[in-house]
Design an enzyme around this catalytic site. Structure first.
Site, PDB file in Angstrom:
ATOM      1  N   ASN A   7      -0.265   2.412  -4.286  1.00  0.00           N
ATOM      2  CA  ASN A   7       0.438   1.241  -3.751  1.00  0.00           C
ATOM      3  C   ASN A   7       0.748   0.285  -4.909  1.00  0.00           C
ATOM      4  OD1 ASN A   7       0.920  -1.412  -2.631  1.00  0.00           O
ATOM      5  ND2 ASN A   7       0.178  -0.625  -0.687  1.00  0.00           N
ATOM      6  N   ASP A   9       2.451  -2.688  -4.592  1.00  0.00           N
ATOM      7  CA  ASP A   9       2.810  -4.019  -4.093  1.00  0.00           C
ATOM      8  C   ASP A   9       2.467  -5.124  -5.093  1.00  0.00           C
ATOM      9  OD1 ASP A   9       3.750  -2.984  -1.728  1.00  0.00           O
ATOM     10  OD2 ASP A   9       1.976  -3.493  -0.550  1.00  0.00           O
ATOM     11  N   HIS A  10       1.288  -4.995  -5.729  1.00  0.00           N
ATOM     12  CA  HIS A  10       0.831  -6.097  -6.573  1.00  0.00           C
ATOM     13  C   HIS A  10       1.480  -6.129  -7.948  1.00  0.00           C
ATOM     14  CE1 HIS A  10      -1.688  -7.609  -3.483  1.00  0.00           C
ATOM     15  NE2 HIS A  10      -2.317  -6.463  -3.355  1.00  0.00           N
ATOM     16  N   ARG A  18       6.067 -15.504 -11.463  1.00  0.00           N
ATOM     17  CA  ARG A  18       6.908 -16.222 -12.424  1.00  0.00           C
ATOM     18  C   ARG A  18       8.362 -16.344 -11.965  1.00  0.00           C
ATOM     19  NH1 ARG A  18       4.824 -16.551 -17.827  1.00  0.00           N
ATOM     20  NH2 ARG A  18       6.896 -17.360 -18.387  1.00  0.00           N
ATOM     21  N   HIS A  43       4.857  -1.887   0.706  1.00  0.00           N
ATOM     22  CA  HIS A  43       4.809  -2.535   2.023  1.00  0.00           C
ATOM     23  C   HIS A  43       5.897  -3.599   2.072  1.00  0.00           C
ATOM     24  CE1 HIS A  43       2.105  -4.641   5.285  1.00  0.00           C
ATOM     25  NE2 HIS A  43       3.372  -4.525   5.654  1.00  0.00           N
ATOM     26  N   ARG A  45       6.888  -6.356   3.826  1.00  0.00           N
ATOM     27  CA  ARG A  45       6.381  -7.317   4.806  1.00  0.00           C
ATOM     28  C   ARG A  45       7.500  -8.206   5.344  1.00  0.00           C
ATOM     29  NH1 ARG A  45       1.146  -8.987   5.625  1.00  0.00           N
ATOM     30  NH2 ARG A  45      -0.475  -7.728   4.624  1.00  0.00           N
ATOM     31  N   ARG A  49       6.406 -11.186   0.789  1.00  0.00           N
ATOM     32  CA  ARG A  49       5.530 -11.857  -0.180  1.00  0.00           C
ATOM     33  C   ARG A  49       5.397 -11.101  -1.498  1.00  0.00           C
ATOM     34  NH1 ARG A  49      -0.342 -11.582   2.703  1.00  0.00           N
ATOM     35  NH2 ARG A  49       0.893 -12.528   4.382  1.00  0.00           N
ATOM     36  N   HIS A  50       5.697  -9.791  -1.486  1.00  0.00           N
ATOM     37  CA  HIS A  50       5.684  -9.045  -2.754  1.00  0.00           C
ATOM     38  C   HIS A  50       6.924  -8.162  -2.873  1.00  0.00           C
ATOM     39  CE1 HIS A  50       3.552  -6.495   0.108  1.00  0.00           C
ATOM     40  NE2 HIS A  50       2.424  -7.164  -0.025  1.00  0.00           N
ATOM     41  N   GLU A  70       5.393   1.225   4.071  1.00  0.00           N
ATOM     42  CA  GLU A  70       4.605   0.591   5.129  1.00  0.00           C
ATOM     43  C   GLU A  70       5.431  -0.521   5.757  1.00  0.00           C
ATOM     44  OE1 GLU A  70       0.063   1.172   3.435  1.00  0.00           O
ATOM     45  OE2 GLU A  70       1.044  -0.768   3.186  1.00  0.00           O
ATOM     46  N   THR A 100      -4.500  -9.847   3.455  1.00  0.00           N
ATOM     47  CA  THR A 100      -4.217  -8.419   3.380  1.00  0.00           C
ATOM     48  C   THR A 100      -4.398  -7.832   4.772  1.00  0.00           C
ATOM     49  OG1 THR A 100      -4.776  -6.351   2.224  1.00  0.00           O
ATOM     50  CG2 THR A 100      -6.601  -7.820   2.791  1.00  0.00           C
ATOM     51  N   THR A 101      -3.974  -6.596   4.983  1.00  0.00           N
ATOM     52  CA  THR A 101      -4.081  -5.980   6.312  1.00  0.00           C
ATOM     53  C   THR A 101      -5.542  -5.955   6.748  1.00  0.00           C
ATOM     54  OG1 THR A 101      -2.184  -4.608   5.758  1.00  0.00           O
ATOM     55  CG2 THR A 101      -3.458  -3.976   7.694  1.00  0.00           C
ATOM     56  N   GLU A 151      -3.476   7.108   9.264  1.00  0.00           N
ATOM     57  CA  GLU A 151      -4.182   6.626   8.080  1.00  0.00           C
ATOM     58  C   GLU A 151      -5.341   5.782   8.571  1.00  0.00           C
ATOM     59  OE1 GLU A 151      -3.586   3.917   4.069  1.00  0.00           O
ATOM     60  OE2 GLU A 151      -1.943   5.204   4.759  1.00  0.00           O
ATOM     61  N   HIS A 192      -7.292   1.519   2.186  1.00  0.00           N
ATOM     62  CA  HIS A 192      -7.631   0.103   2.217  1.00  0.00           C
ATOM     63  C   HIS A 192      -9.004  -0.148   1.590  1.00  0.00           C
ATOM     64  CE1 HIS A 192      -6.332  -3.904   3.365  1.00  0.00           C
ATOM     65  NE2 HIS A 192      -7.609  -4.187   3.476  1.00  0.00           N
ATOM     66  N   GLY A 193      -8.961  -0.914   0.495  1.00  0.00           N
ATOM     67  CA  GLY A 193     -10.191  -1.349  -0.171  1.00  0.00           C
ATOM     68  C   GLY A 193     -10.889  -0.295  -1.005  1.00  0.00           C
ATOM     69  N   GLY A 214      -4.269   0.847  -3.788  1.00  0.00           N
ATOM     70  CA  GLY A 214      -3.386  -0.057  -4.504  1.00  0.00           C
ATOM     71  C   GLY A 214      -4.089  -1.126  -5.312  1.00  0.00           C
ATOM     72  N   HIS A 215      -4.717  -2.074  -4.623  1.00  0.00           N
ATOM     73  CA  HIS A 215      -5.280  -3.241  -5.295  1.00  0.00           C
ATOM     74  C   HIS A 215      -6.256  -2.854  -6.404  1.00  0.00           C
ATOM     75  CE1 HIS A 215      -7.805  -6.880  -5.775  1.00  0.00           C
ATOM     76  NE2 HIS A 215      -6.674  -7.511  -5.556  1.00  0.00           N
TER      77      HIS A 215
END
Length: 239
Positions: A7, A9-10, A18, A43, A45, A49-50, A70, A100-101, A151, A192-193, A214-215
């Protein structure tokens, strides 16, 4: 063969901080595949947001980069997804105030809506997954809806492990849920996580075929580099 979805996204979160163009999520999508990822997850959203619409269109248009998009059940987002045609769709719950989800879909309360959405993606020949809690009832409903995959939300397990609390009950729930889904011919993913430790735990569950992370990957790459982190996770998954 077990697969790793990354993922990104970040990457977009960092770019947006920026308000400029760097780092570029499109470039990131290409790089993670070159480093050994099997697919890219983004994702789109409702609040953008990203990942934004342009990111999603460009990334889904890449050749030789399988994309897992997603999205929520929002009609506008569903229609956008149908237009840009990703390889895969994962339907997730979405709350504007969440960081986050926070959990899986409430399938029971959205049965008719989900049925209509899944039919649209089936018609477009897009593999569709439902992001759910490790619940036998939800898995049976996913089968009723003719979802290709589920998932399993692994956030609770990840938090218990990180907090050094007893996680065996949650791990067992995931194991039983994965086994049930597999027996119903539903492909099983997890996400997730997840980090090195929790991913290693889940590799012992033979029914899980795909891990979406991802994160942790983006965060850990600050210290060790993106290529190394992806390769480390691929080694864990292949064991």
């Amino acid at each position: 063969m077990k697969r790793l979805g990354v993922n990104i996204d970040h990457i977009a979160t960092l770019r947006n901080a920026r308000g400029e163009k760097h780092p570029d999520p499109l470039y990131a999508a290409k790089k993670v595949i070159s480093y050994g990822a099997d697919s890219v997850t983004i994702h789109l959203r409702e609040d953008r947001r990203h990942i934004n619409d342009i990111d999603a269109k460009k990334i889904c248009g890449l050749r030789n980069v399988p994309v897992n998009l997603e999205i929520s059940m929002n009609k506008e987002i569903v229609n956008k997804a149908l237009k840009i045609k990703p390889n895969f769709i994962c339907l997730v719950p979405e709350n504007r105030k969440e960081i986050t989800t926070e959990g899986g879909l409430n399938i029971k309360n959205n049965l008719n809506k989900l049925e209509k959405i899944i039919k649209k993606f089936k018609k477009a020949k897009i593999r569709t997954s439902l992001f759910i809690n490790p619940s036998p009832n939800d898995i049976k409903l996913a089968k009723k809806l003719n979802a290709d995959c589920i998932e399993i939300h692994t956030g609770k397990l990840a938090n218990l492990v990180k907090s050094k609390k007893n996680y065996l009950s949650e791990l067992n729930r995931i194991k039983k849920s994965a086994k049930l889904a597999s027996s119903l011919n539903i492909e099983v993913h997890a996400g997730h996580g997840l980090d090195y430790k929790t991913t290693k735990m889940l590799t012992k569950i033979i029914d899980i075929e795909e891990y979406n992370i991802g994160h942790f990957i983006i965060g850990e790459s600050i210290f060790d580099g993106l290529s190394k982190v992806i390769k480390n996770l691929k080694k864990i998954i292949k064991r």
